[in-house]
Design a protein around this motif. Structure first.
Motif, short mmCIF file in Angstrom:
data_model
loop_
_atom_site.label_atom_id
_atom_site.label_comp_id
_atom_site.label_asym_id
_atom_site.label_seq_id
_atom_site.Cartn_x
_atom_site.Cartn_y
_atom_site.Cartn_z
N GLN A 112 0.52 -0.97 -0.21
CA GLN A 112 0.17 0.26 -0.01
C GLN A 112 1.04 1.40 0.26
O GLN A 112 0.53 2.15 -0.79
CB GLN A 112 -0.81 0.04 1.45
N ILE A 113 2.50 1.48 0.39
CA ILE A 113 2.99 2.01 0.91
C ILE A 113 3.60 2.95 -1.07
O ILE A 113 3.58 3.76 -0.53
CB ILE A 113 3.89 2.01 1.90
N ARG A 114 3.80 1.10 -1.08
CA ARG A 114 4.66 1.81 -2.71
C ARG A 114 3.42 1.90 -3.63
O ARG A 114 4.08 2.89 -4.46
CB ARG A 114 4.96 0.31 -3.63
N VAL A 115 2.47 1.75 -3.03
CA VAL A 115 1.44 2.48 -4.60
C VAL A 115 1.05 3.85 -4.14
O VAL A 115 1.16 4.72 -5.05
CB VAL A 115 -0.05 2.18 -4.22
N ILE A 116 1.65 4.27 -2.91
CA ILE A 116 0.87 5.44 -2.69
C ILE A 116 2.58 6.61 -2.75
O ILE A 116 2.41 8.45 -3.17
CB ILE A 116 1.13 6.20 -1.11
N LYS A 117 3.07 6.06 -2.77
CA LYS A 117 5.12 6.96 -3.51
C LYS A 117 4.38 6.29 -4.78
O LYS A 117 5.37 7.69 -5.44
CB LYS A 117 5.89 5.58 -2.63
N ASN A 118 4.07 5.56 -5.70
CA ASN A 118 4.38 5.72 -7.02
C ASN A 118 3.62 7.10 -7.54
O ASN A 118 3.76 7.69 -8.11
CB ASN A 118 3.90 4.36 -7.69
N TYR A 119 2.43 7.38 -6.63
CA TYR A 119 1.00 8.36 -7.15
C TYR A 119 2.42 9.61 -7.31
O TYR A 119 1.89 10.45 -7.36
CB TYR A 119 0.00 7.63 -6.22
N GLU A 120 2.55 9.52 -5.84
CA GLU A 120 3.54 11.22 -5.68
C GLU A 120 4.31 11.15 -6.46
O GLU A 120 5.07 12.85 -7.06
CB GLU A 120 3.94 11.23 -4.24
N ALA A 121 5.24 10.08 -7.04
CA ALA A 121 5.84 10.40 -7.69
C ALA A 121 6.21 10.69 -9.13
O ALA A 121 6.55 11.02 -9.49
CB ALA A 121 7.08 9.20 -8.03
N LYS A 122 4.70 10.00 -9.29
CA LYS A 122 4.07 10.78 -10.76
C LYS A 122 2.91 12.76 -10.44
O LYS A 122 2.55 12.71 -11.33
CB LYS A 122 2.71 9.95 -11.37
N GLY A 123 4.01 12.75 -9.74
CA GLY A 123 3.12 14.81 -9.98
C GLY A 123 1.66 14.51 -8.29
O GLY A 123 0.70 15.14 -8.31
N GLY A 124 1.15 13.80 -8.08
CA GLY A 124 0.20 13.47 -7.19
C GLY A 124 0.16 14.31 -5.88
O GLY A 124 1.10 13.82 -5.53
N LYS A 125 -1.21 15.33 -5.59
CA LYS A 125 -0.93 14.87 -4.41
C LYS A 125 -2.49 14.61 -3.79
O LYS A 125 -3.14 14.62 -4.53
CB LYS A 125 0.10 16.92 -5.00
N PHE A 126 -2.72 15.18 -2.74
CA PHE A 126 -3.38 14.56 -1.45
C PHE A 126 -3.98 16.28 -1.99
O PHE A 126 -3.70 16.77 -0.23
CB PHE A 126 -3.94 14.09 -0.51
N TRP A 127 -5.15 16.73 -2.17
CA TRP A 127 -6.00 17.97 -1.92
C TRP A 127 -6.63 18.07 -1.30
O TRP A 127 -6.65 19.07 -0.32
CB TRP A 127 -6.22 19.30 -3.45
N LYS A 128 -7.65 17.16 -0.96
CA LYS A 128 -8.61 16.93 0.21
C LYS A 128 -8.21 15.64 0.62
O LYS A 128 -7.95 14.54 0.27
CB LYS A 128 -10.15 17.64 0.15
N LYS A 129 -9.34 15.49 1.93
CA LYS A 129 -9.37 14.00 2.73
C LYS A 129 -10.00 12.46 2.08
O LYS A 129 -9.22 11.43 1.86
CB LYS A 129 -10.03 13.86 3.63
#
Length: 303
Positions: A107-124
């Motif tokens: 699960q952590i790896r999926v989140i980090k891959n999302y962030e590496a592609k420019g993804g951010k969490f703007w809201k909950k």
């Protein structure tokens, strides 16, 4: 009749001698293995060492399975059942903190891959978009998610000199696809560095966007992502680069995304055979150019 049977089953002296020799040889072949086994001493085997090794192996297996697998599995289960919850900002959260919250390495790896592609969490709710986070886990994490105000309303965070952080609240940001550079495109919520570079490269090949719907032709932008970007972009058709099919060479149009190699070559060859094009209707005479292709390239043509 009897005479014929007698002649058929009768043997000459020579044949009887041969049959006798054959029977003697056959008897010898059968008796030799029996005689060899009679005179050969019986071998004995000592299995005590082998049995000892088996016992040692079984003892080590029981010890290993009882400690390394079952105990470790119980430890993992216990950790998963009792995560340590605390208020956190999911943006760039260290892996160790995700583990404290009860997330697995996958699960952590999926989140980090999302962030590496420019993804951010703007809201909950953005955390729910991570496919490895199910509804149950999100419901446990949701009360502790604390996203700073600077991230709301399409906020962006950038680094300044000296490590100071400056926050921009780009409320209702609207970007022109034809004039924005890569950095400007990244101010659009949902566009990271990789996607911004793809948009710029595709725009250069195309000659500019005529409609914002063309953004869906960029690799990585599906219907879902486009729906989230649509309200943040506009298209100014002024800077669009035109193509003159009456003067363009093959090298000048070979990078054009809407035309294949065969279609480009057909355009050049038709012009050589029939002379300059007077309008787009002349292109309809080329069999491999269908209505869909002509509709796409029409805004980019001059004659």
């Amino acid at each position: 009749m009897f005479k014929y049977l007698t002649e058929f089953f009768s043997f000459t002296r020579k044949e009887l001698n041969g049959l006798l020799v054959f029977c003697m040889l056959l008897l010898i072949v059968l008796l030799v293995p029996l005689a060899a086994s009679w005179f050969r001493s019986q071998e004995t085997y000592d299995f005590s060492r082998f049995k000892k090794e088996i016992a040692e192996f079984r003892a080590s297996e029981i010890k290993r399975s009882g400690h390394n697998y079952h105990k470790d599995y119980e430890d993992v289960e216990a950790l998963a059942k009792a995560p340590v919850y605390f208020r956190f900002n999911p943006n760039q959260l260290p892996e160790a903190d995700w583990q404290k919250l009860g997330l697995s390495k996958k699960q952590i790896r999926v989140i980090k891959n999302y962030e590496a592609k420019g993804g951010k969490f703007w809201k909950k709710e953005d955390l729910k978009r991570i496919y490895s986070i199910d509804a149950l886990m999100y419901s446990k994490l949701e009360p502790y998610i604390n996203i700073p105000e600077e991230y709301h309303a399409y906020g962006r965070v950038t680094e300044e000199g000296g490590g100071a952080r400056k926050y921009f609240k780009n409320i209702a940001v609207v970007v022109d696809l034809n004039s924005a550079d890569s950095a400007t495109l990244q101010t659009v919520r949902g566009i990271g560095p990789v996607l911004a570079s793809r948009i710029v490269r595709y725009r250069d090949r195309l000659g500019g966007f005529c409609r914002k719907e063309q953004l869906r032709e960029v690799y990585g932008i599906d219907s879902v992502r486009y729906s989230s970007l649509e309200g943040q972009i506009i298209v100014n058709s002024g800077p669009v680069r035109k193509l003159n099919f009456n003067t363009a060479t093959f090298d000048e149009i070979k990078g054009y995304p809407y035309l294949s190699y065969k279609q480009m070559n057909a355009i050049i060859q038709y012009r050589k055979q029939h002379g300059p094009y007077s309008g787009i209707n002349d292109l309809k005479k080329i069999a491999i150019l269908n209505e869909e292709i002509l509709r796409k390239i029409a805004p980019y043509l001059i004659f």
